[in-house]
Scaffold this motif. Structure first.
Motif, PDB file in Angstrom:
ATOM      1  N   GLY A   1     100.502 -78.805   4.004  1.00 37.21           N
ATOM      2  CA  GLY A   1      99.248 -78.818   3.280  1.00 37.21           C
ATOM      3  C   GLY A   1      99.478 -79.113   1.805  1.00 37.21           C
ATOM      4  N   PRO A   2      98.412 -79.484   1.067  1.00 35.20           N
ATOM      5  CA  PRO A   2      98.557 -79.769  -0.370  1.00 35.20           C
ATOM      6  C   PRO A   2      99.134 -78.566  -1.123  1.00 35.20           C
ATOM      7  CG  PRO A   2      96.418 -80.488   0.441  1.00 35.20           C
ATOM      8  CD  PRO A   2      97.049 -79.674   1.541  1.00 35.20           C
ATOM      9  N   ARG A   3     100.200 -78.815  -1.876  1.00 35.90           N
ATOM     10  CA  ARG A   3     100.885 -77.760  -2.650  1.00 35.90           C
ATOM     11  C   ARG A   3     101.267 -76.587  -1.761  1.00 35.90           C
ATOM     12  NH1 ARG A   3     100.634 -78.481  -7.967  1.00 35.90           N
ATOM     13  NH2 ARG A   3     101.052 -76.286  -8.350  1.00 35.90           N
ATOM     14  N   GLY A   4     101.662 -76.889  -0.536  1.00 35.34           N
ATOM     15  CA  GLY A   4     101.852 -75.831   0.446  1.00 35.34           C
ATOM     16  C   GLY A   4     103.207 -75.164   0.456  1.00 35.34           C
ATOM     17  N   VAL A   5     104.245 -75.764  -0.171  1.00 38.23           N
ATOM     18  CA  VAL A   5     105.575 -75.162  -0.121  1.00 38.23           C
ATOM     19  C   VAL A   5     106.345 -75.576  -1.372  1.00 38.23           C
ATOM     20  CG1 VAL A   5     106.581 -77.125   1.144  1.00 38.23           C
ATOM     21  CG2 VAL A   5     107.626 -74.854   1.362  1.00 38.23           C
ATOM     22  N   PRO A   6     107.106 -74.674  -1.978  1.00 42.89           N
ATOM     23  CA  PRO A   6     107.940 -75.042  -3.128  1.00 42.89           C
ATOM     24  C   PRO A   6     108.999 -76.076  -2.728  1.00 42.89           C
ATOM     25  CG  PRO A   6     107.659 -72.667  -3.013  1.00 42.89           C
ATOM     26  CD  PRO A   6     107.126 -73.210  -1.728  1.00 42.89           C
ATOM     27  N   VAL A   7     109.166 -77.077  -3.579  1.00 43.87           N
ATOM     28  CA  VAL A   7     110.055 -78.203  -3.277  1.00 43.87           C
ATOM     29  C   VAL A   7     110.905 -78.523  -4.500  1.00 43.87           C
ATOM     30  CG1 VAL A   7     110.152 -80.676  -2.708  1.00 43.87           C
ATOM     31  CG2 VAL A   7     108.413 -79.221  -1.651  1.00 43.87           C
ATOM     32  N   SER A   8     112.179 -78.876  -4.273  1.00 46.36           N
ATOM     33  CA  SER A   8     112.990 -79.473  -5.336  1.00 46.36           C
ATOM     34  C   SER A   8     114.004 -80.409  -4.706  1.00 46.36           C
ATOM     35  CB  SER A   8     113.693 -78.399  -6.180  1.00 46.36           C
ATOM     36  OG  SER A   8     114.675 -77.711  -5.425  1.00 46.36           O
ATOM     37  N   ALA A   9     114.599 -81.266  -5.541  1.00 52.78           N
ATOM     38  CA  ALA A   9     115.586 -82.234  -5.073  1.00 52.78           C
ATOM     39  C   ALA A   9     116.858 -82.069  -5.898  1.00 52.78           C
ATOM     40  CB  ALA A   9     115.043 -83.658  -5.192  1.00 52.78           C
ATOM     41  N   THR A  10     117.913 -81.567  -5.272  1.00 49.90           N
ATOM     42  CA  THR A  10     119.146 -81.288  -6.016  1.00 49.90           C
ATOM     43  C   THR A  10     119.966 -82.540  -6.304  1.00 49.90           C
ATOM     44  OG1 THR A  10     120.237 -80.735  -3.918  1.00 49.90           O
ATOM     45  CG2 THR A  10     119.309 -78.916  -5.204  1.00 49.90           C
ATOM     46  N   LYS A  11     119.611 -83.684  -5.719  1.00 48.97           N
ATOM     47  CA  LYS A  11     120.336 -84.927  -6.028  1.00 48.97           C
ATOM     48  C   LYS A  11     120.262 -85.269  -7.518  1.00 48.97           C
ATOM     49  CE  LYS A  11     120.131 -87.336  -1.562  1.00 48.97           C
ATOM     50  NZ  LYS A  11     119.424 -86.307  -0.742  1.00 48.97           N
ATOM     51  N   ALA A  12     119.272 -84.740  -8.218  1.00 54.64           N
ATOM     52  CA  ALA A  12     119.200 -84.959  -9.660  1.00 54.64           C
ATOM     53  C   ALA A  12     120.453 -84.449 -10.361  1.00 54.64           C
ATOM     54  CB  ALA A  12     117.966 -84.265 -10.226  1.00 54.64           C
ATOM     55  N   LEU A  13     121.133 -83.473  -9.752  1.00 56.13           N
ATOM     56  CA  LEU A  13     122.301 -82.840 -10.380  1.00 56.13           C
ATOM     57  C   LEU A  13     123.630 -83.325  -9.803  1.00 56.13           C
ATOM     58  CD1 LEU A  13     120.946 -79.188 -10.541  1.00 56.13           C
ATOM     59  CD2 LEU A  13     120.921 -80.917 -12.339  1.00 56.13           C
ATOM     60  N   HIS A  14     123.681 -83.570  -8.509  1.00 61.95           N
ATOM     61  CA  HIS A  14     124.975 -83.923  -7.907  1.00 61.95           C
ATOM     62  C   HIS A  14     125.040 -85.367  -7.432  1.00 61.95           C
ATOM     63  CE1 HIS A  14     122.991 -83.496  -4.015  1.00 61.95           C
ATOM     64  NE2 HIS A  14     122.717 -82.228  -4.278  1.00 61.95           N
ATOM     65  N   GLY A  15     123.944 -86.124  -7.594  1.00 60.52           N
ATOM     66  CA  GLY A  15     123.942 -87.500  -7.132  1.00 60.52           C
ATOM     67  C   GLY A  15     123.759 -87.591  -5.633  1.00 60.52           C
ATOM     68  N   HIS A  16     123.773 -88.819  -5.139  1.00 67.91           N
ATOM     69  CA  HIS A  16     123.547 -89.078  -3.715  1.00 67.91           C
ATOM     70  C   HIS A  16     124.893 -89.303  -3.038  1.00 67.91           C
ATOM     71  CE1 HIS A  16     121.840 -90.071  -0.025  1.00 67.91           C
ATOM     72  NE2 HIS A  16     120.944 -90.972  -0.366  1.00 67.91           N
ATOM     73  N   LEU A  17     125.295 -88.354  -2.213  1.00 64.91           N
ATOM     74  CA  LEU A  17     126.575 -88.452  -1.514  1.00 64.91           C
ATOM     75  C   LEU A  17     126.468 -89.198  -0.192  1.00 64.91           C
ATOM     76  CD1 LEU A  17     127.270 -86.317  -3.688  1.00 64.91           C
ATOM     77  CD2 LEU A  17     128.698 -85.183  -1.979  1.00 64.91           C
ATOM     78  N   ILE A  18     125.376 -89.891   0.040  1.00 67.07           N
ATOM     79  CA  ILE A  18     125.148 -90.710   1.229  1.00 67.07           C
ATOM     80  C   ILE A  18     125.451 -89.878   2.481  1.00 67.07           C
ATOM     81  CG2 ILE A  18     125.507 -92.987   2.274  1.00 67.07           C
ATOM     82  CD1 ILE A  18     124.353 -93.070  -0.539  1.00 67.07           C
ATOM     83  N   GLY A  19     126.494 -90.213   3.233  1.00 65.71           N
ATOM     84  CA  GLY A  19     126.747 -89.500   4.484  1.00 65.71           C
ATOM     85  C   GLY A  19     127.086 -88.040   4.327  1.00 65.71           C
ATOM     86  N   ALA A  20     127.579 -87.634   3.168  1.00 65.84           N
ATOM     87  CA  ALA A  20     127.934 -86.224   2.928  1.00 65.84           C
ATOM     88  C   ALA A  20     126.796 -85.442   2.300  1.00 65.84           C
ATOM     89  CB  ALA A  20     129.166 -86.143   2.034  1.00 65.84           C
ATOM     90  N   GLY A  21     125.706 -86.110   1.924  1.00 61.62           N
ATOM     91  CA  GLY A  21     124.645 -85.452   1.172  1.00 61.62           C
ATOM     92  C   GLY A  21     123.986 -84.305   1.913  1.00 61.62           C
ATOM     93  N   GLY A  22     123.700 -84.480   3.195  1.00 62.69           N
ATOM     94  CA  GLY A  22     123.010 -83.432   3.945  1.00 62.69           C
ATOM     95  C   GLY A  22     123.799 -82.135   4.005  1.00 62.69           C
ATOM     96  N   ALA A  23     125.120 -82.233   4.188  1.00 65.79           N
ATOM     97  CA  ALA A  23     125.948 -81.029   4.249  1.00 65.79           C
ATOM     98  C   ALA A  23     126.006 -80.333   2.896  1.00 65.79           C
ATOM     99  CB  ALA A  23     127.359 -81.384   4.719  1.00 65.79           C
TER     100      ALA A  23
END
Length: 364
Positions: A277-299
């Protein structure tokens, strides 16, 4: 411009090995070995698996040994008498890291290598969960590693037009997920590993769990090679919640895939709004700090979620200045937020090729 490293690896990898043994490893395998050693030690396990035939490895990587591949191409293209390293094939193959880990810890029940681009290690963790549920393993070493910071790989990503140009004033803020002026991803490299156990196996050896991997959702867009699809992401999210036996109101945080691409962040915000729902859950993206690790990113991002769950503090989405997407998602900005004791966490990993993975974590 001087390169910027948010968390550089200072110690040489594999220095404890004799040169003949170290020659078998690409950098992505050495990173995986280091991460696995830290996880294995923290889990207080013996040097090798106590019951090898009941222990498995599930590992994710996007390109595998891309540094060794780059090295071989450079040798062939620049030398009159090229001498390609004799171990190039076993360094480059995508299952090289998983193979080394299986030998190091005697993991003989199964060896899974997942290579679904940016969802690889998240899917490895989900498939590890299924291995244990199916009764095929009591313990799985799961995670992923990636090392593609070489000229060929970086040039390929730049050619796609999805790499963020460096911020002139502060290169550390080049990756700005969900910001109105986001201009693309920043490549990272590294590895993350987790030891997964069945509850009975952990109890039998007196181990204390850090968290519970409670749900795994996987979907395929089947729409486009590189354009994300909100329908596919929504299916993965709903599948993960159903697998965990939870409803959207029981989720207290989502670690977004959040690559800081113009289309990607907007589509993910839409899929989150559909489910929560609109504004329904707190969200953030940590890639801003550690970058995109592609295949390792999810872990790596699941490790961040485990820490958020244990500490009851949710990380901010860094470097956001203006965000029109606030209207459809509750972006965490400024200072970390608290997490209610009864709330679970979701981690999203969405990949080129249309592979979507959502994982659900609960407190132990």
């Amino acid at each position: 411009m001087k390169p910027f490293a948010a968390a550089s690896i200072e110690a040489p990898l594999g220095q404890e090995m004799p040169p003949a043994q170290r020659n078998l490893y690409d950098r992505h395998s050495l990173l995986g070995l280091q991460a696995a050693a830290e996880a294995w030690t923290q889990a207080n396990l013996p040097a090798t698996a106590m019951a090898p035939d009941r222990a498995a490895v599930a590992w994710g990587t996007g390109l595998g040994g891309s540094n060794s591949l780059q090295q071989s191409y450079t040798e062939v293209l620049t030398k009159e008498s090229p001498r390609v390293h004799p171990y190039t094939v076993v360094r480059v193959m995508s299952n090289s890291a998983a193979s080394h880990l299986s030998m190091r810890y005697q993991l003989r029940a199964a060896m899974l290598t997942l290579s679904n681009a940016c969802a690889s290690s998240a899917q490895a963790l989900g498939e590890a969960l299924l291995l244990m549920r199916q009764g095929r393993a009591d313990l799985v070493l799961a995670g992923g590693s990636e090392a593609m910071l070489n000229p060929g790989s970086v040039a390929a990503w730049q050619a796609m037009g999805v790499m963020a140009p460096p911020e002139v004033d502060d290169p550390s803020q080049s990756c700005r997920p969900f910001d109105d002026q986001r201009r693309g991803l920043v490549l990272g490299e590294g590895a993350a590993a987790l030891v997964l156990e069945t509850a009975s196996h952990a109890r039998a050896r007196g181990a204390s769990a850090l968290a519970v991997l409670a749900g795994y959702g996987h979907s395929v867009d089947a729409v486009h090679l590189s354009r994300p699809d909100a329908d596919g992401q929504e299916r993965a999210l709903r599948a993960a919640l159903a697998d965990a036996g939870l409803t959207p109101d029981q989720i207290g945080y989502v670690n977004a895939h959040g690559t800081a691409t113009e289309v990607g962040d907007a589509v993910e915000a839409e899929s989150l709004a559909r489910v929560f729902g609109p504004r329904g859950v707190p969200v953030s993206a940590t890639k801003a700090l550690h970058g995109h690790l592609i295949g390792a990113g999810g872990a790596l991002e699941l490790v961040a979620c485990v820490q958020a769950l244990r500490r009851g503090r949710l990380p901010v989405s860094a470097h956001v200045r203006q965000c029109q997407l606030r209207g459809i998602t509750d972006l965490i900005e400024g200072t970390p937020r608290g997490l209610a004791p009864d709330h679970a966490i979701v981690s999203n990993s969405f990949a080129f090729g249309g592979s979507n993975v959502s994982l659900v974590l609960k407190r132990a």
